[in-house]
Design an enzyme around this catalytic site. Structure first.
Site, PDB file in Angstrom:
ATOM      1  N   TYR A  95      41.748  42.451  51.280  1.00 60.42           N
ATOM      2  CA  TYR A  95      41.365  41.037  51.433  1.00 60.42           C
ATOM      3  C   TYR A  95      40.229  40.798  52.423  1.00 60.42           C
ATOM      4  CZ  TYR A  95      44.773  39.374  48.134  1.00 60.42           C
ATOM      5  OH  TYR A  95      45.440  39.124  46.965  1.00 60.42           O
ATOM      6  N   GLU A 138      52.295  38.831  47.010  1.00 59.25           N
ATOM      7  CA  GLU A 138      52.154  40.180  46.444  1.00 59.25           C
ATOM      8  C   GLU A 138      53.107  41.158  47.142  1.00 59.25           C
ATOM      9  OE1 GLU A 138      47.822  40.606  46.545  1.00 59.25           O
ATOM     10  OE2 GLU A 138      47.682  38.940  45.117  1.00 59.25           O
TER      11      GLU A 138
HETATM   12  C1  HEM Z   1      41.596  34.888  47.880  1.00 62.31           C
HETATM   13  C2  HEM Z   1      41.182  35.921  47.242  1.00 62.31           C
HETATM   14  C3  HEM Z   1      41.215  36.148  45.756  1.00 62.31           C
HETATM   15  C4  HEM Z   1      41.220  35.272  44.696  1.00 62.31           C
HETATM   16  C5  HEM Z   1      41.189  33.734  44.717  1.00 62.31           C
HETATM   17  C6  HEM Z   1      41.248  36.064  43.492  1.00 62.31           C
HETATM   18  C7  HEM Z   1      41.272  35.532  42.209  1.00 62.31           C
HETATM   19  C8  HEM Z   1      41.377  36.274  41.048  1.00 62.31           C
HETATM   20  C9  HEM Z   1      41.477  35.712  39.725  1.00 62.31           C
HETATM   21  C10 HEM Z   1      41.482  34.220  39.396  1.00 62.31           C
HETATM   22  C11 HEM Z   1      41.584  36.750  38.856  1.00 62.31           C
HETATM   23  C12 HEM Z   1      41.728  36.677  37.326  1.00 62.31           C
HETATM   24  C13 HEM Z   1      43.202  36.791  37.001  1.00 62.31           C
HETATM   25  C14 HEM Z   1      43.456  36.770  35.498  1.00 62.31           C
HETATM   26  O1  HEM Z   1      43.080  35.841  34.841  1.00 62.31           O
HETATM   27  O2  HEM Z   1      44.037  37.700  34.972  1.00 62.31           O
HETATM   28  C15 HEM Z   1      41.544  37.966  39.629  1.00 62.31           C
HETATM   29  C16 HEM Z   1      41.606  39.226  39.091  1.00 62.31           C
HETATM   30  C17 HEM Z   1      41.397  40.377  39.831  1.00 62.31           C
HETATM   31  N1  HEM Z   1      41.275  40.472  41.201  1.00 62.31           N
HETATM   32 FE1  HEM Z   1      41.331  38.954  42.537  1.00 62.31          FE
HETATM   33  N2  HEM Z   1      41.252  37.393  43.827  1.00 62.31           N
HETATM   34  C18 HEM Z   1      41.225  37.496  45.194  1.00 62.31           C
HETATM   35  C19 HEM Z   1      41.234  38.657  45.939  1.00 62.31           C
HETATM   36  C20 HEM Z   1      41.133  39.923  45.420  1.00 62.31           C
HETATM   37  C21 HEM Z   1      41.064  41.139  46.213  1.00 62.31           C
HETATM   38  C22 HEM Z   1      41.121  41.215  47.728  1.00 62.31           C
HETATM   39  C23 HEM Z   1      40.949  42.170  45.327  1.00 62.31           C
HETATM   40  C24 HEM Z   1      40.825  43.640  45.665  1.00 62.31           C
HETATM   41  C25 HEM Z   1      39.745  44.318  45.574  1.00 62.31           C
HETATM   42  C26 HEM Z   1      40.970  41.606  43.978  1.00 62.31           C
HETATM   43  C27 HEM Z   1      40.919  42.319  42.805  1.00 62.31           C
HETATM   44  C28 HEM Z   1      41.084  41.785  41.533  1.00 62.31           C
HETATM   45  C29 HEM Z   1      41.089  42.593  40.303  1.00 62.31           C
HETATM   46  C30 HEM Z   1      40.906  44.115  40.239  1.00 62.31           C
HETATM   47  C31 HEM Z   1      41.282  41.699  39.239  1.00 62.31           C
HETATM   48  C32 HEM Z   1      41.305  42.036  37.729  1.00 62.31           C
HETATM   49  C33 HEM Z   1      39.852  42.147  37.296  1.00 62.31           C
HETATM   50  C34 HEM Z   1      39.602  42.541  35.861  1.00 62.31           C
HETATM   51  O3  HEM Z   1      40.332  42.141  34.945  1.00 62.31           O
HETATM   52  O4  HEM Z   1      38.592  43.229  35.671  1.00 62.31           O
HETATM   53  N3  HEM Z   1      41.083  40.238  44.083  1.00 62.31           N
HETATM   54  N4  HEM Z   1      41.430  37.651  40.959  1.00 62.31           N
END
Ligand code: HEM
Ligand SMILES: Cc1cc2nc3c(=O)[nH]c(=O)nc-3n(C[C@H](O)[C@H](O)[C@H](O)COP(=O)(O)OP(=O)(O)OC[C@H]3O[C@@H](n4cnc5c(N)ncnc54)[C@H](O)[C@@H]3O)c2cc1C
Length: 395
Positions: A95, A138
């Site tokens: 994060y 989480e």
């Molecule tokens: C406040 C912080 C964050 C927000 C608001 C956020 C938001 C999101 C959202 C909206 C999705 C799409 C979910 C879906 O529709 O399936 C997502 C997917 C993802 N997030 Fe985050 N995220 C955050 C932090 C992080 C962090 C710290 C990581 C780590 C590196 C991360 C890694 C990922 C990954 C790997 C995916 C799936 C991507 C894919 O399908 O290629 N996120 N996140």
């Protein structure tokens, strides 16, 4: 808790994010994944290339900014994100990295006149609050998965127990844990993440579980995506006896036990989680079930015989297969195209049904529109999408 001043600044930047949010997050992803190659395997390269991931994050951030003073409104969004993060093994230490790149992108894209120190400060605090909320949720989910019978933390090695060619482009893999222990029973509709090493790089992808698990193994069914790295690798290089790594089942797309008639609508390989739902509902035997599969042609269609068998053995199951390339054009429409008539025929007259829908984005949009016109309430239409949920951007 954010100060009123920070809340005010964050809310006042909503119009700015609405206008330029995607540019911001695209820049953010470019920076993050160029400079932090170690995180690249977690992200689906195609979702980045098409901008879908940037849009999803922009949607998440925007939604957050809009609801900063009543975070409970984020319930549905948070549930999906938490499940996706847990499946792909996002950890608390990620994060601050993401936060740093997000703030840096805000500075670089908006420039110093807009991204004043006060704006950066407010967003830093807001990001911190959202991160704390996601990290806590989480952490709970990781603990629950580990405590469930047959559950585990992190990646667990699984051996390919069977490899079945289901159609011209879909192969199923039956996966049993190398340690011989039980596996947690997923809710029908859930997915796992698989990790494979391709050209030295560990890559992760989600796949829905395409059958009800017996508590000893899982089945996934993978469509070869033209040019797709992981699906191509699984098709061409993963055989019986090979080992892959899986995370525990996750996902909020789950069969509800509401007793109402069930309508399952699939486009193409979107049928996979619906097959698990179909089998579970048939085994339960308490509701009428309709299964509709829209697919290019019988050669690429998986599980045709399985659906026919289930329907033959269970009078409460009705099904329809609709082929794009079928020469018999129903009611003058392009073949295979979803029509109001096709859907009306499968819905109960009072529309009192739970509808589960999975397929390509445009397909899902047109089905949802037709269902709305036919009087199915939106909260009865439950969707999964094989990429970042773009509905999230609708606030
Ligand atoms: C406040 C912080 C964050 C927000 C608001 C956020 C938001 C999101 C959202 C909206 C999705 C799409 C979910 C879906 O529709 O399936 C997502 C997917 C993802 N997030 Fe985050 N995220 C955050 C932090 C992080 C962090 C710290 C990581 C780590 C590196 C991360 C890694 C990922 C990954 C790997 C995916 C799936 C991507 C894919 O399908 O290629 N996120 N996140
Ligand atoms: C919850 C969930 C469940 C899923 N369930 C299933 C399932 O049951 N079965 C299934 O088959 N799939 C499923 N998927 C999709 C799966 O996760 C993968 O996205 C899919 O297999 C493609 O991955 P890949 O590595 O083969 O393709 P990628 O290498 O990620 O590429 C995908 C497509 O994008 C194109 N592409 C890649 N990089 C670029 C680029 N730089 N520029 C332009 N185009 C590019 C490729 O040519 C290809 O057509 C699911 C996804 C999710 C999120």
């Amino acid at each position: 808790m954010l100060s009123t001043e920070h809340q005010h600044i964050v809310k006042s930047t909503v119009p700015l994010l609405e206008a330029g949010g995607e540019a911001l997050t695209s820049h953010f992803y470019d920076l993050l994944l160029t400079e932090r190659a170690d995180l690249r395997g977690m992200f689906n390269s195609a979702h980045q290339a098409t901008g879908a991931q940037a849009r999803a994050l922009a949607g998440g951030v925007l939604m957050y900014a809009k609801h900063i003073d009543r975070l409970e409104a984020l319930g549905e969004l948070a549930g999906r994100v938490v499940n996706k993060h847990v499946s792909l093994q996002v950890q608390p230490e990620h994060y601050p990295v993401v936060g740093e790149y997000l703030l840096r992108s805000i500075r670089e894209v908006l420039g110093p006149d807009v991204a004043t120190p006060a704006v950066i400060d407010a967003w830093g605090a807001a990001y911190g609050q959202l991160a704390d909320m996601l990290i806590a949720a989480e952490r709970d989910m990781y603990a629950t998965q580990a405590a469930t019978e047959g559950g585990w933390r992190g990646f667990r090695p699984f051996r390919v127990a069977a490899r079945i060619v289901e159609s011209a482009e879909i192969v199923s893999f039956h996966l049993a844990p190398v340690d011989g222990g039980p596996v947690m029973r997923p809710a029908p509709g859930q997915y796992i993440a698989i990790q494979v090493t391709v050209d030295g790089a560990p890559l992760r992808r989600n796949y829905s579980l395409s059958a009800v698990s017996d508590g000893t193994r899982y089945r996934i069914s993978v469509k070869r995506d033209p040019g797709g790295v992981v699906s191509g690798f699984l098709h061409d290089h993963v055989n019986v006896g090979d080992i892959v790594e899986l995370t525990a089942p996750a996902g909020v797309f789950q069969l509800r036990d509401a007793g109402r008639p069930l309508v399952l609508i699939a486009g193409g390989v979107g049928q996979t989680p619906l097959m698990a739902m179909l089998e579970a509902a048939v085994a339960q035997g308490t509701r009428d079930i309709r299964y509709l599969h829209f697919v290019r042609n019988p050669e690429v269609q998986a599980f045709r015989e399985r659906v026919e068998q289930l329907a033959a053995a269970h009078p409460r199951v009705r099904f329809g297969f609709f082929y794009d390339e079928d020469p018999s054009v129903p009611d003058g429409l392009p073949p295979g195209r979803v029509s109001s008539n096709v859907l009306r025929d499968m819905l109960p007259p009072d529309r009192d049904a739970d509808v589960y829908l999975v397929g390509p984005g445009a397909f899902m949009a047109s089905v949802l529109q037709l269902l709305g016109e036919l009087g199915v309430p939106p909260d009865r239409c439950i969707t999964e999408f094989f990429g970042p949920h773009q509905e999230m951007a609708i606030g």
